[in-house]
Scaffold this motif. Sequence first.
Motif, mmCIF file in Angstrom:
data_model
loop_
_atom_site.group_PDB
_atom_site.id
_atom_site.type_symbol
_atom_site.label_atom_id
_atom_site.label_comp_id
_atom_site.label_asym_id
_atom_site.label_seq_id
_atom_site.Cartn_x
_atom_site.Cartn_y
_atom_site.Cartn_z
ATOM 1 N N ILE A 103 36.516 55.486 61.963
ATOM 2 C CA ILE A 103 35.606 54.348 61.988
ATOM 3 C C ILE A 103 35.338 54.063 63.462
ATOM 4 N N VAL A 104 34.073 54.209 63.867
ATOM 5 C CA VAL A 104 33.731 54.096 65.280
ATOM 6 C C VAL A 104 32.567 53.131 65.487
ATOM 7 N N VAL A 105 32.442 52.653 66.715
ATOM 8 C CA VAL A 105 31.270 51.900 67.145
ATOM 9 C C VAL A 105 30.440 52.861 67.974
ATOM 10 N N ASP A 162 43.196 52.575 57.996
ATOM 11 C CA ASP A 162 43.890 51.987 59.143
ATOM 12 C C ASP A 162 42.824 51.516 60.122
ATOM 13 N N ILE A 163 42.783 50.205 60.396
ATOM 14 C CA ILE A 163 41.819 49.708 61.372
ATOM 15 C C ILE A 163 42.513 48.723 62.304
ATOM 16 N N PHE A 171 42.198 45.392 63.455
ATOM 17 C CA PHE A 171 41.494 44.224 62.927
ATOM 18 C C PHE A 171 40.818 43.416 64.029
ATOM 19 N N ASP A 172 41.534 43.159 65.125
ATOM 20 C CA ASP A 172 40.997 42.310 66.192
ATOM 21 C C ASP A 172 39.799 42.943 66.890
ATOM 22 N N LYS A 173 39.895 44.234 67.200
ATOM 23 C CA LYS A 173 38.776 44.921 67.847
ATOM 24 C C LYS A 173 37.556 44.954 66.941
ATOM 25 N N THR A 174 37.796 45.231 65.665
ATOM 26 C CA THR A 174 36.691 45.301 64.703
ATOM 27 C C THR A 174 36.019 43.946 64.544
ATOM 28 N N LEU A 175 36.810 42.897 64.421
ATOM 29 C CA LEU A 175 36.256 41.548 64.295
ATOM 30 C C LEU A 175 35.455 41.175 65.537
#
Length: 88
Positions: free
Chosen positions: A20-22, A50-51, A53-57
Amino acid sequence: MATKIRLQRHGKKGKPFYYIVVADARAPRDGRFIERLGSYNPNTNPATIDINFDKTLNWVNDGAQPTDTCRAILAYKGVMYKNTYKVV
């Protein structure tokens, strides 16, 4: 720059594994990305997610648009529910 949160395919034929990438919306699917947020393995039962959470949010709050599949994964993990900047 329009950013998307999307899946980047890895693994061998018939055994996919996804990061999962940006990435910039104009970049190719398996090409250049800005930051890796986690991984998704559909080969296990149940699928392993597995992610960070803080970076994704943080990326979602900054306006990165998840693809349909990533939106479902992030909603399952609770990131979209914690999102303070709702984009429909």
